[in-house]
Design an enzyme around this catalytic site. Structure first.
Site, PDB file in Angstrom:
ATOM      1  N   TYR A 182       9.578  24.983  51.943  1.00 13.43           N
ATOM      2  CA  TYR A 182       8.537  25.907  51.510  1.00 13.43           C
ATOM      3  C   TYR A 182       7.233  25.502  52.198  1.00 13.43           C
ATOM      4  CZ  TYR A 182      11.378  27.650  47.548  1.00 13.43           C
ATOM      5  OH  TYR A 182      12.339  28.213  46.757  1.00 13.43           O
TER       6      TYR A 182
ATOM      7  N   GLY B 122      12.328  41.827  42.502  1.00 17.80           N
ATOM      8  CA  GLY B 122      13.325  42.873  42.686  1.00 17.80           C
ATOM      9  C   GLY B 122      13.788  42.939  44.124  1.00 17.80           C
TER      10      GLY B 122
END
Length: 304
Positions: free
Chosen positions: A69, A221
């Protein structure tokens, strides 16, 4: 809904191995910038550090991170170390290995089993700790994870890792891993209207076996790593309006309603969004609202 006085214990707790955590945690990917998986514009460092410190103030004691990350000038692990070390006694930092990126940000091929010790040691170095609380093996499309998970199990025996988890797996991979060493957590992509074939079976199995299920992109989503979706079903909007809540809070509350073993790790680099995400743990959906949201989920899910 009122958010300023709500803390991360509002959704209850779960014990990962022998480590109790509040069910609402924090994902660290977005702390590095909007383009965390590319060397784009870095985040504002002081703001990211403020988010981490505010998370602790709000009772967050479960942070999910990884050495891969990072964006230009920003590393999630370095930010965590700078903001929070020496770490609170009750803080669990989970990391993951399997994928990796080179210094330029380019993705390499998936790690070989013999590479995993180096990946674990890199997380140890960046976080400034002598052991990792929880390490996920992120499956990189391997048919079998036995050899990779076995390598992590050896590092657990050596004391470098306290607990093990698996990520992006099917139920057969979970069974394969559990035959080698205890698994305390499964981290898979799952959210309202966005899940993969077999994920709900895996969610159920985790509940039956006392294993945490930690969905990622629960708010995002279909947008995934790009950020929170703005495409909300009318059911989500209606439930949000009824509670004076945001659609993102409704999505998180829907995920948490799947069982006490379900944890949330919404990611953000925005202090206000952090407060909102933590407050979602206090949102209680009625049976009628859950039914309506479940219907929306089924409508949005393509047949497997």
């Amino acid at each position: 809904m009122t958010t300023h006085a709500i803390t991360a214990d509002s959704a209850g707790t779960w014990t990962l191995g022998d480590l109790p955590v509040n069910r609402v945690g924090l994902g660290a990917m977005r702390l590095t910038g909007s383009a965390a998986f590319h060397l784009g514009a870095p985040s504002d460092r002081e703001r990211s550090i403020a988010v981490l410190r505010k998370a602790i103030d709000l009772g967050v004691n479960h942070i999910d991170t990884a050495a891969f990350y990072f964006s230009s000038l920003r590393s999630a692990n370095e930010l965590i170390n700078s903001a929070l070390s020496p770490y609170p006694d009750d803080l669990l930092i989970a990391t993951k290995v399997g994928p990796f990126r080179d210094w330029s940000g380019e993705w390499g091929t998936s790690a070989r089993p013999e590479d995993l010790r180096g990946h674990v040691e890199e997380n140890l170095r960046q976080l400034g700790v002598d052991h990792l609380d929880l390490v996920y093996l992120r499956r990189m499309r391997q048919d079998s994870i036995a050899e990779h998970f076995g390598a992590l199990a050896e590092l657990r025996e050596a004391g470098l890792i306290r607990h093990l988890g698996v990520s992006d797996v099917e139920s057969r991979h979970l069974a394969e891993a559990r035959a080698i060493a205890p698994v305390v957590s499964v981290q898979n992509r799952y959210g309202l209207g966005d899940h993969r074939p077999g994920t709900e079976e895996l969610l159920r199995i985790c509940g039956e076996q006392g294993i945490a299920f930690v969905p990622f992109y629960a708010i995002a989503g279909e947008a995934g790593p790009q950020g929170a979706t703005t495409a909300h079903d009318e059911a989500v909007l209606a439930v949000a309006a009824a509670h004076g809540a945001s659609p993102a809070q409704v999505r998180l509350a829907w995920s948490l309603a799947h069982g006490p073993h379900v944890l949330a790790i919404p990611g953000t680099g925005d202090p206000d969004h952090l407060t909102e995400n933590v407050a979602a743990g206090a949102l209680r959906l009625t049976p009628e609202e859950l039914n309506r949201l479940n219907e929306a989920h089924r409508r949005a899910t393509p047949p497997s």
